[in-house]
Structures are given as C-alpha cells and as structure tokens.
Design an enzyme around this catalytic site. Structure first.
Site, PDB file in Angstrom:
ATOM      1  N   TYR A 168      49.739 -20.539  31.741  1.00 20.95           N
ATOM      2  CA  TYR A 168      49.645 -19.945  30.401  1.00 20.95           C
ATOM      3  C   TYR A 168      49.681 -21.048  29.349  1.00 20.95           C
ATOM      4  CZ  TYR A 168      50.533 -17.091  26.337  1.00 20.95           C
ATOM      5  OH  TYR A 168      50.434 -16.521  25.099  1.00 20.95           O
ATOM      6  N   TYR A 209      58.679 -17.801  25.232  1.00 16.00           N
ATOM      7  CA  TYR A 209      58.273 -18.250  26.569  1.00 16.00           C
ATOM      8  C   TYR A 209      59.293 -19.238  27.154  1.00 16.00           C
ATOM      9  CZ  TYR A 209      54.565 -18.248  30.077  1.00 16.00           C
ATOM     10  OH  TYR A 209      53.831 -18.064  31.219  1.00 16.00           O
TER      11      TYR A 209
END
Ligand code: NAI
EC number: 1.3.1.9
Length: 272
Positions: free
Chosen positions: A150, A160
């Site tokens: 990602y 994240y």
C-alpha cells in the site's frame, strides 16, 4: 473472459481468508486462466473454514503455514511441488497484520513487541518465503513472485501506523531479493500497490471508509477493486510481463500521481 494466460502454470496463493480477500479473487482468476495451485494461510485462519469452499471450487489443496515460520514455509514449498508435480511458476504473498492497528495504538505510542510482529508477519515473511524457495530451488526459471502493498510506504496516512513501515520493508525486500533471484534463477519479484479495498485487513484500519472515499474521489479512474487487482496479479504471473522485476507497481486508478481532484476541491468549497 479467460485468455488461458496461465495454462500449464503451477502456483502458491497465500492469504485467502474469505470471499472479500484479494487472494480469493486471485485464486478464482488463476483457476479460470488455467493454473493449478495450492492455497495456504495461517493455521488460525483455517478454523474459520471459508478457505475450504475456495479449495473445493478450485480443486486445490490447502497447506496451512504460518508465514513467520521457516519450517512451515519449507513444508509449504516441498508439499506444493510434490502435489503440483514440479516447481512452481508463481507465488502470491497476500499477508498483512498489525497488532498495533488491531488494538488501536497510535504511532507515537506503539507497543514494540507488536511492532516486531507487524514487521515479521507483513514483511519478513516475504523474505522468508523467497529464501526458502531459493534454497529448495522450488521456483521455475521466469517464475513470478508478487506481494501486495500500500502507498503508505511512500506517503504518510495517519491511521496506517506501523504497517507503513512494514510495507516499506516489504517493497525493499522485493528489490533486494528480486536482484538476486533474477541473477541466479531468472525469477522476477514485484509488489503491487493496491487502492484501499474493503476486506478484513483493509477495513481494520482506523478511518478506512473516509480514506477509501478520499482515494476514490482523488483518483481519475476511482479506486481499483479487488477483482481488478486480481487481474493485474494474473498478468504479472503470465509470460506477457517477463521483463518486469524489482518494481513497485501502482494499481490505484492514478491516485499516486494526482495532487488534488476537482471533486475534492468542490468538497472543500462547500465547507467554506
Ligand atoms: P485479508 O484480511 O483478506 O488478507 C490478509 C491475510 O493475511 C489473511 O488471509 C490472513 O489470514 C493472512 N495472515 C495474517 N497473518 C498471517 C500469518 N502469520 N501467516 C500467514 N497468513 C497470515 O485482507 P486483504 O486486503 O486481502 O490483504 C491482502 C494483502 O493486501 C495484505 O498484504 C494487505 O496489506 C494488502 N493490501 C490491502 C489493501 C486494502 O485496502 N485491503 C490495500 C493495499 C494492500
């Protein structure tokens, strides 16, 4: 529509947890395209049982393996080559987990034991897979190894947290191992950097719905779906991409190259 892109190819697909999983879609498409393969996941994921339906549909055997265990990975590659009748041509690494994210820890308050687990499960497992395959000489010449990643490896996304660091390590391993595996066995290694996708791992990230919408409204083509990601994985396993290696390939509808979109500007205008 199937093109027979993987006719006669053998592979290993990790990470199919349920039908939302990107790996699940890859397995369905690999089957459609003519491949035979084994499925693998952590022993704990087996208990949920869904993978058995996928295995039946794909006529594939399941070999449980904790991707952090070299012993399990040795068993995975040895059994896969036995069952499939030869070396494998493709491997999908579709594995990610962060205990810090699961438990809602902020990046400035990480638990370091969990941080190590995040890195071990989500990044070092990729090295372990390839080192094991390399030692066992289990991947054919021109074989293709793909891991999913990602964009938080390049740019910061607040929720994240430690997965961003894990993905940065994962992408670096693709380059470092890709160089060596290319030289020694002509095996290619790439990462595919996918749009936010509503799966168990994706949905676990704090604020997922909002950054899913943000990415969708920013990318000129919108977010790429799990099905479309599977299509891209299949092309990377096929002979049509033989000279692509050591790359991080963005599969995100153009998100990574867009500064701001008209849709996002309109939303900001409305707020003013
Ligand atoms: P998922 O939750 O369906 O798949 C994650 C898989 O990792 C599960 O099957 C889980 O059982 C497996 N796993 C966890 N610990 C393991 C271990 N110790 N050994 C073996 N397997 C283990 O979610 P998804 O989204 O399909 O995730 C697949 C990959 O795609 C992950 O690497 C994820 O980071 C990546 N990705 C996901 C995005 C998203 O928004 N969903 C976006 C970009 C990349």
């Amino acid at each position: 529509m199937a093109y027979g892109l993987l006719n006669g190819k053998r592979g290993i697909i990790s990470g199919a947890l349920d039908e939302k999983s990107i790996a699940w879609k890859v397995a369905l498409k690999a089957k459609e395209e003519g491949a035979t393969f084994t499925l693998t996941n952590a022993p704990i994921a087996m208990r949920m049982g869904a993978i058995k339906q996928l295995a039946e549909h794909c006529n594939a055997e399941i070999i449980p393996a904790d991707a952090t265990s070299v012993e399990d990975l040795e068993n995975l590659f040895t059994k896969s080559t036995e069952i499939l009748g030869g070396k494998v041509d493709f491997v999908l690494h579709s594995i990610g987990m962060s205990p810090n994210i699961r438990k809602g820890k902020a990046y400035t308050d990480l638990n370091y034991d969990w941080f190590k687990q995040s890195i071990d499960i989500s990044a070092l497992s990729f090295h372990k897979m390839m080192q094991t395959a390399h030692k066992l000489d289990a991947i054919s010449e021109w074989g293709s190894v793909v891991a999913l990643t990602y964009m938080a490896a390049q740019r910061t996304f607040p929720f994240y947290t430690d997965m961003a660091d894990a993905k940065a390590v994962l992408e670096s391993i693709a380059r470092s191992f890709g160089y060596r595996y290319g030289k020694s066995h002509k095996v290619r290694v790439n990462t595919i950097s996918q749009s936010p996708t509503p799966t168990t791992a994706g949905g676990g990230i704090g604020g997922f719905d909002k950054f899913y919408d943000f990415a969708d409204k920013t990318a000129p083509l919108g977010n790429a779906t799990a099905d479309q990601c599977a299509d891209y994985c299949i092309t990377m396993f096929s002979d049509l991409t033989r000279m692509v290696t050591m790359q991080n390939l963005f599969h995100d509808g153009g998100f990574s190259m867009t500064g701001i979109s008209e849709e996002i500007m309109e939303l900001i205008n409305k707020e003013q």
